[in-house]
Motif scaffolding. Structure first.
Motif, PDB file in Angstrom:
ATOM      1  N   THR A  79       0.890  -1.087   0.127  1.00 43.17           N
ATOM      2  CA  THR A  79      -0.105  -0.180  -0.041  1.00 43.17           C
ATOM      3  C   THR A  79       1.122   1.451  -0.192  1.00 43.17           C
ATOM      4  O   THR A  79       2.225   1.104  -0.156  1.00 43.17           O
ATOM      5  CB  THR A  79      -1.037   0.202   0.919  1.00 43.17           C
ATOM      6  OG1 THR A  79      -0.320   0.134   2.565  1.00 43.17           O
ATOM      7  CG2 THR A  79      -2.003  -1.499   1.353  1.00 43.17           C
ATOM      8  N   ASP A  80       0.060   2.592   0.031  1.00 41.72           N
ATOM      9  CA  ASP A  80       0.839   4.019   0.622  1.00 41.72           C
ATOM     10  C   ASP A  80       2.054   3.406   1.646  1.00 41.72           C
ATOM     11  O   ASP A  80       2.797   4.297   1.680  1.00 41.72           O
ATOM     12  CB  ASP A  80      -0.308   4.782   0.437  1.00 41.72           C
ATOM     13  CG  ASP A  80      -0.905   4.800  -0.633  1.00 41.72           C
ATOM     14  OD1 ASP A  80      -0.376   5.291  -2.159  1.00 41.72           O
ATOM     15  OD2 ASP A  80      -2.315   5.825  -0.324  1.00 41.72           O
TER      16      ASP A  80
ATOM     17  N   GLU B 152       2.315  -2.578 -10.047  1.00 40.77           N
ATOM     18  CA  GLU B 152       1.219  -2.514 -10.168  1.00 40.77           C
ATOM     19  C   GLU B 152       0.706  -2.522  -8.561  1.00 40.77           C
ATOM     20  O   GLU B 152       0.802  -3.887  -8.442  1.00 40.77           O
ATOM     21  CB  GLU B 152       1.524  -3.431 -11.265  1.00 40.77           C
ATOM     22  CG  GLU B 152       1.290  -2.861 -12.334  1.00 40.77           C
ATOM     23  CD  GLU B 152       1.919  -4.479 -13.779  1.00 40.77           C
ATOM     24  OE1 GLU B 152       0.247  -5.239 -13.111  1.00 40.77           O
ATOM     25  OE2 GLU B 152       2.050  -4.792 -14.034  1.00 40.77           O
ATOM     26  N   SER B 153      -0.393  -2.146  -8.267  1.00 36.64           N
ATOM     27  CA  SER B 153      -1.242  -2.348  -6.962  1.00 36.64           C
ATOM     28  C   SER B 153      -2.573  -1.338  -7.305  1.00 36.64           C
ATOM     29  O   SER B 153      -2.431   0.175  -7.406  1.00 36.64           O
ATOM     30  CB  SER B 153      -0.428  -1.944  -6.050  1.00 36.64           C
ATOM     31  OG  SER B 153      -1.458  -1.903  -4.947  1.00 36.64           O
ATOM     32  N   GLU B 154      -3.983  -1.924  -7.059  1.00 46.74           N
ATOM     33  CA  GLU B 154      -4.946  -1.331  -6.897  1.00 46.74           C
ATOM     34  C   GLU B 154      -5.242  -0.540  -5.680  1.00 46.74           C
ATOM     35  O   GLU B 154      -6.138  -0.226  -5.474  1.00 46.74           O
ATOM     36  CB  GLU B 154      -5.645  -2.295  -6.713  1.00 46.74           C
ATOM     37  CG  GLU B 154      -6.313  -3.671  -6.225  1.00 46.74           C
ATOM     38  CD  GLU B 154      -7.327  -4.633  -6.749  1.00 46.74           C
ATOM     39  OE1 GLU B 154      -8.103  -4.567  -5.734  1.00 46.74           O
ATOM     40  OE2 GLU B 154      -6.968  -5.613  -7.442  1.00 46.74           O
TER      41      GLU B 154
ATOM     42  N   ILE C  60      -2.498   1.364  -3.962  1.00 47.42           N
ATOM     43  CA  ILE C  60      -1.921   2.544  -3.945  1.00 47.42           C
ATOM     44  C   ILE C  60      -2.248   3.943  -4.350  1.00 47.42           C
ATOM     45  O   ILE C  60      -3.584   3.550  -5.221  1.00 47.42           O
ATOM     46  CB  ILE C  60      -0.612   1.882  -4.307  1.00 47.42           C
ATOM     47  CG1 ILE C  60       0.505   0.993  -4.454  1.00 47.42           C
ATOM     48  CG2 ILE C  60      -0.461   3.273  -4.731  1.00 47.42           C
ATOM     49  CD1 ILE C  60       1.702   0.852  -5.078  1.00 47.42           C
ATOM     50  N   CYS C  61      -2.548   4.757  -3.835  1.00 49.26           N
ATOM     51  CA  CYS C  61      -3.138   6.089  -3.829  1.00 49.26           C
ATOM     52  C   CYS C  61      -2.718   6.887  -4.531  1.00 49.26           C
ATOM     53  O   CYS C  61      -0.752   6.906  -4.399  1.00 49.26           O
ATOM     54  CB  CYS C  61      -4.921   6.167  -2.819  1.00 49.26           C
ATOM     55  SG  CYS C  61      -4.987   5.162  -2.461  1.00 49.26           S
TER      56      CYS C  61
ATOM     57  N   LEU D  64       3.074   3.175 -13.777  1.00 49.48           N
ATOM     58  CA  LEU D  64       1.915   2.587 -13.411  1.00 49.48           C
ATOM     59  C   LEU D  64       0.943   2.243 -13.361  1.00 49.48           C
ATOM     60  O   LEU D  64       0.740   2.840 -14.471  1.00 49.48           O
ATOM     61  CB  LEU D  64       1.848   4.379 -12.677  1.00 49.48           C
ATOM     62  CG  LEU D  64       2.524   5.466 -11.442  1.00 49.48           C
ATOM     63  CD1 LEU D  64       2.868   6.558 -11.410  1.00 49.48           C
ATOM     64  CD2 LEU D  64       3.711   4.344  -9.881  1.00 49.48           C
TER      65      LEU D  64
ATOM     66  N   CYS E 175      -1.891   1.789 -11.697  1.00 49.43           N
ATOM     67  CA  CYS E 175      -2.673   1.965  -9.858  1.00 49.43           C
ATOM     68  C   CYS E 175      -3.527   2.907 -10.467  1.00 49.43           C
ATOM     69  O   CYS E 175      -3.972   3.842 -10.433  1.00 49.43           O
ATOM     70  CB  CYS E 175      -1.805   2.770  -9.526  1.00 49.43           C
ATOM     71  SG  CYS E 175      -0.231   2.769  -9.028  1.00 49.43           S
TER      72      CYS E 175
ATOM     73  N   MET F 166      -4.769   6.502  -8.817  1.00 45.77           N
ATOM     74  CA  MET F 166      -4.280   7.615  -8.625  1.00 45.77           C
ATOM     75  C   MET F 166      -5.446   8.696  -9.706  1.00 45.77           C
ATOM     76  O   MET F 166      -5.975   7.826 -10.242  1.00 45.77           O
ATOM     77  CB  MET F 166      -3.277   7.134  -9.344  1.00 45.77           C
ATOM     78  CG  MET F 166      -1.879   8.454  -9.710  1.00 45.77           C
ATOM     79  SD  MET F 166      -0.153   7.445 -10.340  1.00 45.77           S
ATOM     80  CE  MET F 166      -1.135   7.694 -12.160  1.00 45.77           C
TER      81      MET F 166
ATOM     82  N   SER G 292      -6.059   3.556 -14.151  1.00 46.20           N
ATOM     83  CA  SER G 292      -6.832   4.264 -12.901  1.00 46.20           C
ATOM     84  C   SER G 292      -8.107   5.371 -13.725  1.00 46.20           C
ATOM     85  O   SER G 292      -8.164   5.899 -14.634  1.00 46.20           O
ATOM     86  CB  SER G 292      -6.244   5.809 -12.697  1.00 46.20           C
ATOM     87  OG  SER G 292      -6.488   6.836 -11.560  1.00 46.20           O
TER      88      SER G 292
END
Length: 165
Positions: free
Chosen positions: A84-85, A104-106, A108-109, A128, A130, A133, A156
């Motif tokens: 995560t973040d 690659e991550s769902e 991460i914001c 990225l 994400c 984002m 995104s």
């Protein structure tokens, strides 16, 4: 990773680990203790591929970045549900020599991406995927990376025309 911690009793083998420059863990199971061992024993490596690794968490990536982040130039992380973040904050704080990042991550914001944007001024390539984002992160990326040569972002639904123009 138990192989490394057990074999490091042999000084020659441990010395070999310390001069390794590239580590590809793609598809492996790497837990928090494994990443902590990588950070401790791989003191000079520059390239790390952790795409599709099971067992990655924020705790492990934080320990890795703390241990060997100063030499890391390339980092690839994909398909990890527990990154995560929080992980990106460690990367932005300890991995100031990064030149190439692929994430690659769902999960991460903006927050983690903003810390990486501020903490890794040498980035020349950023990929990225994400899903959370937004324009704010993309604008920060283009502001903080004057030497950025390659930027790829997708996945995104939160981008608007503001971040592109």
């Amino acid at each position: 990773m138990l192989l490394y911690s057990n074999r490091c009793r042999d000084k020659f083998y441990c010395r070999e680990l310390q001069i390794t420059e590239s580590l590809d863990l793609q598809g492996c199971y790497v837990g928090d203790n494994g990443l902590a061992a990588v950070g401790k024993y791989f003191t000079r490596f520059e390239d790390l591929n952790m795409r599709f690794c099971e067992g990655l968490t924020d705790v492990g990536l934080d320990r890795l970045a703390l241990g060997c982040g100063r030499t890391l130039k390339s980092l690839e992380v994909a398909a990890s549900a527990k990154i995560t973040d929080v992980s990106l904050e460690a990367v932005g704080s300890y991995c100031r020599s990064l030149e190439t990042v692929s994430l690659e991550s769902e999960f991460i914001c903006n927050k983690g991406l903003l810390v990486v944007a501020q903490g890794c001024p040498l980035l020349i390539s950023l990929e990225l995927l994400c899903s959370k984002m937004t324009d704010e992160a993309l604008q920060a990326i283009t502001t903080f990376y004057p030497v950025l040569q390659f930027l790829s972002f997708c996945g995104s639904n939160y981008f608007t025309y503001k971040s592109v123009f």
